[in-house]
Design a protein around this motif. Structure first.
Motif, PDB file in Angstrom:
ATOM      1  N   UNK A  90       1.226  -0.732  -0.391  1.00 42.43           N
ATOM      2  CA  UNK A  90       0.092  -0.099  -0.730  1.00 42.43           C
ATOM      3  C   UNK A  90       0.688   0.955   0.105  1.00 42.43           C
ATOM      4  N   UNK A  91       2.302   1.244   0.562  1.00 45.14           N
ATOM      5  CA  UNK A  91       2.928   2.456   1.214  1.00 45.14           C
ATOM      6  C   UNK A  91       3.377   3.261  -0.863  1.00 45.14           C
ATOM      7  N   UNK A  92       3.537   2.086  -2.010  1.00 44.75           N
ATOM      8  CA  UNK A  92       3.935   2.361  -2.827  1.00 44.75           C
ATOM      9  C   UNK A  92       2.823   2.655  -3.839  1.00 44.75           C
ATOM     10  N   UNK A  93       1.814   2.268  -3.336  1.00 46.39           N
ATOM     11  CA  UNK A  93       0.429   3.414  -3.810  1.00 46.39           C
ATOM     12  C   UNK A  93      -0.074   5.256  -3.251  1.00 46.39           C
ATOM     13  N   UNK A  94       0.137   5.136  -2.306  1.00 50.01           N
ATOM     14  CA  UNK A  94       0.594   6.191  -1.467  1.00 50.01           C
ATOM     15  C   UNK A  94       1.107   7.090  -2.722  1.00 50.01           C
ATOM     16  N   UNK A  95       2.593   7.181  -2.808  1.00 51.07           N
ATOM     17  CA  UNK A  95       3.259   8.030  -3.898  1.00 51.07           C
ATOM     18  C   UNK A  95       2.223   8.089  -4.472  1.00 51.07           C
ATOM     19  N   UNK A  96       2.056   7.609  -5.574  1.00 51.43           N
ATOM     20  CA  UNK A  96       1.212   8.070  -6.444  1.00 51.43           C
ATOM     21  C   UNK A  96      -0.386   9.222  -5.836  1.00 51.43           C
ATOM     22  N   UNK A  97      -0.026   9.373  -4.557  1.00 53.33           N
ATOM     23  CA  UNK A  97      -1.051  10.054  -4.688  1.00 53.33           C
ATOM     24  C   UNK A  97      -0.474  11.836  -3.837  1.00 53.33           C
ATOM     25  N   UNK A  98       0.368  10.713  -2.921  1.00 52.77           N
ATOM     26  CA  UNK A  98       1.167  11.985  -2.103  1.00 52.77           C
ATOM     27  C   UNK A  98       2.645  12.002  -2.306  1.00 52.77           C
ATOM     28  N   UNK A  99       3.222  12.322  -3.603  1.00 56.80           N
ATOM     29  CA  UNK A  99       4.794  11.809  -3.988  1.00 56.80           C
ATOM     30  C   UNK A  99       5.781  12.826  -2.693  1.00 56.80           C
ATOM     31  N   UNK A 100       5.105  13.610  -2.249  1.00 56.84           N
ATOM     32  CA  UNK A 100       6.527  13.840  -1.118  1.00 56.84           C
ATOM     33  C   UNK A 100       5.358  14.341  -0.106  1.00 56.84           C
ATOM     34  N   UNK A 101       6.693  14.641   1.300  1.00 60.92           N
ATOM     35  CA  UNK A 101       5.927  15.274   2.311  1.00 60.92           C
ATOM     36  C   UNK A 101       5.212  16.184   2.355  1.00 60.92           C
ATOM     37  N   UNK A 102       4.590  16.609   3.429  1.00 63.33           N
ATOM     38  CA  UNK A 102       3.619  17.979   3.232  1.00 63.33           C
ATOM     39  C   UNK A 102       1.853  17.477   3.313  1.00 63.33           C
ATOM     40  N   UNK A 103       1.230  19.038   3.455  1.00 60.00           N
ATOM     41  CA  UNK A 103       0.283  18.720   3.420  1.00 60.00           C
ATOM     42  C   UNK A 103      -0.833  18.344   2.451  1.00 60.00           C
ATOM     43  N   UNK A 104      -1.724  17.686   2.412  1.00 56.99           N
ATOM     44  CA  UNK A 104      -2.763  17.498   1.046  1.00 56.99           C
ATOM     45  C   UNK A 104      -3.913  17.948   1.251  1.00 56.99           C
ATOM     46  N   UNK A 105      -5.216  18.279   0.340  1.00 59.29           N
ATOM     47  CA  UNK A 105      -6.194  18.361   0.494  1.00 59.29           C
ATOM     48  C   UNK A 105      -7.043  17.392   0.093  1.00 59.29           C
ATOM     49  N   UNK A 106      -7.583  16.566   1.216  1.00 57.53           N
ATOM     50  CA  UNK A 106      -8.709  16.157   0.286  1.00 57.53           C
ATOM     51  C   UNK A 106     -10.260  15.634   0.641  1.00 57.53           C
ATOM     52  N   UNK A 107     -10.533  14.373   0.184  1.00 59.49           N
ATOM     53  CA  UNK A 107     -12.168  14.877   1.051  1.00 59.49           C
ATOM     54  C   UNK A 107     -12.519  14.340   1.463  1.00 59.49           C
ATOM     55  N   UNK A 108     -12.608  13.405   2.487  1.00 60.36           N
ATOM     56  CA  UNK A 108     -12.638  12.346   3.459  1.00 60.36           C
ATOM     57  C   UNK A 108     -14.165  12.429   3.887  1.00 60.36           C
ATOM     58  N   UNK A 109     -14.444  11.156   3.892  1.00 55.59           N
ATOM     59  CA  UNK A 109     -15.625  10.849   4.179  1.00 55.59           C
ATOM     60  C   UNK A 109     -15.863   9.822   5.720  1.00 55.59           C
ATOM     61  N   UNK A 110     -16.796  10.747   6.189  1.00 57.70           N
ATOM     62  CA  UNK A 110     -17.065   9.728   7.638  1.00 57.70           C
ATOM     63  C   UNK A 110     -18.479   9.410   7.909  1.00 57.70           C
ATOM     64  N   UNK A 111     -18.754   8.965   8.814  1.00 57.96           N
ATOM     65  CA  UNK A 111     -20.216   8.130   9.481  1.00 57.96           C
ATOM     66  C   UNK A 111     -20.272   7.994  10.629  1.00 57.96           C
ATOM     67  N   UNK A 112     -21.115   7.789  11.783  1.00 60.09           N
ATOM     68  CA  UNK A 112     -21.081   7.245  13.010  1.00 60.09           C
ATOM     69  C   UNK A 112     -22.224   8.393  13.254  1.00 60.09           C
ATOM     70  N   UNK A 113     -22.531   9.210  13.463  1.00 64.06           N
ATOM     71  CA  UNK A 113     -23.397   9.725  13.640  1.00 64.06           C
ATOM     72  C   UNK A 113     -24.347  10.486  12.311  1.00 64.06           C
ATOM     73  N   UNK A 114     -23.849  10.935  11.358  1.00 56.68           N
ATOM     74  CA  UNK A 114     -24.300  11.386   9.934  1.00 56.68           C
ATOM     75  C   UNK A 114     -23.280  11.712   9.012  1.00 56.68           C
ATOM     76  N   UNK A 115     -22.964  10.538   8.359  1.00 54.62           N
ATOM     77  CA  UNK A 115     -22.336  10.147   6.883  1.00 54.62           C
ATOM     78  C   UNK A 115     -21.972  11.783   6.251  1.00 54.62           C
TER      79      UNK A 115
END
Length: 195
Positions: A1-26
């Motif tokens: 999985x770590x090698x796949x992550x480099x495809x999305x996050x090529x270097x250290x830093x903070x990346x903006x992503x869309x995060x889906x969560x549920x529990x109380x309300x999706x």
């Protein structure tokens, strides 16, 4: 999985992503994911629904996209999403999705959650995640070219903008910041202070 992550996050830093969560309300909301070496983490404020959701269900869906429409619509609560049956989290079927487990490792506010990828779903051409520092660096360079052109109040405003942009770059993309150091030194040699 770590090698796949480099495809999305090529270097250290903070990346903006869309995060889906549920529990109380999706929900799906924009969130910065901190990448340090092969470690991923979120900093989440306790007053948010994302935090409350992760307290009830520690799974999330991380959507990687450069399409700003998704980020805007998510802030307006106008995203249409489906629910993943295996992880019980909201998903956008047309984006690449990293399913992850989020474990709270600090109780500060914001709290830090360690992100452990569990699964990967490729639904579009793989693209790197949005890094504000990488993208704002282009605007920084454009503004740098105006340094010898502007005078007076325009120049003072430009220096404030360059300082702000450099701060964002330094915080979100150390890699890009190191590439800009020579230009930053040239600005300082002209007598301008950026920080």
């Amino acid at each position: 999985m770590k090698k796949f992550l480099k495809m999305f996050f090529p270097h250290d830093g903070i990346y903006e992503v869309l995060v889906g969560t549920s529990g109380i309300k999706p929900i799906i909301k924009p969130l910065g994911i901190v990448v340090e070496a092969s470690e991923l983490k979120f900093k989440i404020y306790k007053s948010t629904l994302t935090y409350s959701n992760l307290e009830k269900n520690n799974k999330c869906s991380i959507h990687v996209s450069l399409n700003t429409d998704f980020f805007i619509l998510s802030m307006l609560d106008k995203l249409t999403f489906d629910m993943d049956s295996e992880y019980n989290v909201p998903i956008l079927n047309n984006l690449n999705i990293i399913y992850a487990e989020c474990s709270k490792v600090s109780d500060n506010d914001p709290s830090i959650f360690s992100v452990k990828p569990l699964d990967l779903e490729i639904n579009s051409i793989p693209t790197r995640a949005y890094n504000r520092g990488d993208y704002i660096s282009v605007d920084f360079l454009v503004n740098y070219t105006r340094l010898d052109i502007y005078k007076g109040e325009e120049l003072e405003k430009l220096i404030r903008i360059l300082g702000y942009e450099l701060g964002v770059i330094k915080r979100t993309s150390p890699h890009t910041y190191s590439l800009l150091e020579e230009i930053v030194n040239k600005i300082r040699l002209k007598g301008f202070k950026l920080d």
